[in-house]
Design a protein around this motif. Sequence first.
Motif, mmCIF file in Angstrom:
data_model
loop_
_atom_site.group_PDB
_atom_site.id
_atom_site.type_symbol
_atom_site.label_atom_id
_atom_site.label_comp_id
_atom_site.label_asym_id
_atom_site.label_seq_id
_atom_site.Cartn_x
_atom_site.Cartn_y
_atom_site.Cartn_z
ATOM 1 N N SER A 17 -29.620 33.115 27.733
ATOM 2 C CA SER A 17 -29.015 33.771 26.561
ATOM 3 C C SER A 17 -29.906 34.901 26.038
ATOM 4 N N PHE A 18 -31.229 34.738 26.160
ATOM 5 C CA PHE A 18 -32.148 35.795 25.712
ATOM 6 C C PHE A 18 -32.044 37.034 26.604
ATOM 7 N N VAL A 19 -31.841 36.795 27.911
ATOM 8 C CA VAL A 19 -31.677 37.924 28.841
ATOM 9 C C VAL A 19 -30.398 38.685 28.499
ATOM 10 N N LEU A 20 -29.306 37.936 28.255
ATOM 11 C CA LEU A 20 -28.036 38.556 27.879
ATOM 12 C C LEU A 20 -28.178 39.318 26.559
ATOM 13 N N LEU A 21 -28.953 38.773 25.640
ATOM 14 C CA LEU A 21 -29.182 39.390 24.334
ATOM 15 C C LEU A 21 -29.833 40.765 24.493
ATOM 16 N N VAL A 22 -30.847 40.828 25.343
ATOM 17 C CA VAL A 22 -31.548 42.090 25.592
ATOM 18 C C VAL A 22 -30.605 43.109 26.224
ATOM 19 N N MET A 23 -29.786 42.636 27.183
ATOM 20 C CA MET A 23 -28.828 43.524 27.844
ATOM 21 C C MET A 23 -27.808 44.065 26.840
ATOM 22 N N ALA A 24 -27.384 43.219 25.902
ATOM 23 C CA ALA A 24 -26.433 43.633 24.865
ATOM 24 C C ALA A 24 -27.050 44.701 23.971
ATOM 25 N N PHE A 25 -28.323 44.515 23.598
ATOM 26 C CA PHE A 25 -29.022 45.507 22.762
ATOM 27 C C PHE A 25 -29.090 46.860 23.468
ATOM 28 N N GLU A 26 -29.341 46.819 24.780
ATOM 29 C CA GLU A 26 -29.384 48.062 25.558
ATOM 30 C C GLU A 26 -28.059 48.807 25.472
ATOM 31 N N MET A 27 -26.960 48.057 25.610
ATOM 32 C CA MET A 27 -25.634 48.672 25.605
ATOM 33 C C MET A 27 -25.247 49.202 24.227
ATOM 34 N N ILE A 28 -25.538 48.435 23.182
ATOM 35 C CA ILE A 28 -25.107 48.801 21.827
ATOM 36 C C ILE A 28 -25.932 49.954 21.262
ATOM 37 N N PHE A 29 -27.267 49.862 21.416
ATOM 38 C CA PHE A 29 -28.152 50.842 20.778
ATOM 39 C C PHE A 29 -28.609 51.961 21.705
ATOM 40 N N ALA A 39 -22.187 38.584 21.360
ATOM 41 C CA ALA A 39 -21.530 37.376 20.834
ATOM 42 C C ALA A 39 -21.635 36.218 21.830
ATOM 43 N N MET A 40 -21.478 36.535 23.129
ATOM 44 C CA MET A 40 -21.595 35.511 24.170
ATOM 45 C C MET A 40 -23.004 34.937 24.214
ATOM 46 N N ALA A 41 -24.009 35.817 24.079
ATOM 47 C CA ALA A 41 -25.413 35.382 24.105
ATOM 48 C C ALA A 41 -25.706 34.450 22.929
ATOM 49 N N ILE A 42 -25.197 34.816 21.749
ATOM 50 C CA ILE A 42 -25.414 33.993 20.553
ATOM 51 C C ILE A 42 -24.721 32.641 20.706
ATOM 52 N N ARG A 43 -23.495 32.657 21.224
ATOM 53 C CA ARG A 43 -22.759 31.397 21.423
ATOM 54 C C ARG A 43 -23.467 30.504 22.432
ATOM 55 N N LEU A 44 -23.940 31.111 23.523
ATOM 56 C CA LEU A 44 -24.653 30.359 24.560
ATOM 57 C C LEU A 44 -25.914 29.729 23.985
ATOM 58 N N PHE A 45 -26.621 30.485 23.146
ATOM 59 C CA PHE A 45 -27.841 29.979 22.521
ATOM 60 C C PHE A 45 -27.527 28.820 21.571
ATOM 61 N N LEU A 46 -26.567 29.041 20.666
ATOM 62 C CA LEU A 46 -26.255 28.039 19.644
ATOM 63 C C LEU A 46 -25.741 26.737 20.253
ATOM 64 N N THR A 47 -24.850 26.861 21.260
ATOM 65 C CA THR A 47 -24.279 25.678 21.912
ATOM 66 C C THR A 47 -25.366 24.835 22.555
ATOM 67 N N ASN A 48 -26.245 25.490 23.305
ATOM 68 C CA ASN A 48 -27.272 24.753 24.039
ATOM 69 C C ASN A 48 -28.418 24.309 23.144
ATOM 70 N N PHE A 49 -28.667 25.081 22.072
ATOM 71 C CA PHE A 49 -29.674 24.659 21.100
ATOM 72 C C PHE A 49 -29.207 23.388 20.395
ATOM 73 N N ALA A 50 -27.898 23.350 20.101
ATOM 74 C CA ALA A 50 -27.310 22.152 19.483
ATOM 75 C C ALA A 50 -27.421 20.956 20.427
ATOM 76 N N ASN A 51 -27.219 21.199 21.736
ATOM 77 C CA ASN A 51 -27.353 20.125 22.731
ATOM 78 C C ASN A 51 -28.771 19.579 22.767
ATOM 79 N N LEU A 52 -29.749 20.482 22.691
ATOM 80 C CA LEU A 52 -31.157 20.057 22.701
ATOM 81 C C LEU A 52 -31.494 19.240 21.455
ATOM 82 N N ILE A 53 -31.004 19.698 20.312
ATOM 83 C CA ILE A 53 -31.243 18.979 19.057
ATOM 84 C C ILE A 53 -30.640 17.576 19.133
ATOM 85 N N THR A 54 -29.427 17.482 19.695
ATOM 86 C CA THR A 54 -28.748 16.187 19.846
ATOM 87 C C THR A 54 -29.549 15.253 20.739
#
Length: 199
Positions: free
Chosen positions: A77-89, A176-191
């Motif tokens: 998700s962090f890799v996707l996040l960086v790629m998204a920043f490249e595209m947007i900014f 949005a996909m990167a954030i969702r991927l992070f939140l979903t799996n972070f929630a799994n780790l917390i569980t």
Amino acid sequence: MQINFLQIVSAFIVLFAVIDILGSIPLILDLKKKGNKINAREAAIYSYVILVVFFFVGEPLLGLFGVDISSFAIAGSFVLLVMAFEMIFGIHIFKHDSPSGASIVPIAFPLVAGAGSFTTILSLRSEFDTINILIALTLNIIVVYLVLRSTGKVEKLIGEGGVYVLQKFFGIILLAMAIRLFLTNFANLITQFLPALKG
């Protein structure tokens, strides 16, 4: 182990939606615009090899390093996040100094063979026969190859203005996909760790 047309179609549709190579066209065009070389055949072969290897030995391999699927997905998700920043900014963060250009990173991994496709092929094993999943995966990689070969035609068709708009729009989608991927799996780790913390 039996070839089942319905299973192949179902697995193909699921993988096609997760890989979403059509939605990645603006990112691919952005990489090419920055001078990155993309070899469609090489990217398709690497993607296929990575996914097939992960299909058979993914979980045990990650286990050797003490990494679970959720942690791996968060890293992706962090890799996707960086790629998204490249595209947007319109900034340049990734340094593609590989002889293969962008064919391996980020096209083969994590764009095609990423956390989403890894977890998907593992979950499909519980529903479908191995042979049907592998056929569906092969068909998806053929589609990936054809799309990568055709990006130049797409660019000519929609023009520079169209490419710019698509890059910004899909950059936000990718974010949005990167954030969702992070939140979903972070929630799994917390569980997973919550019972241990309580104990």
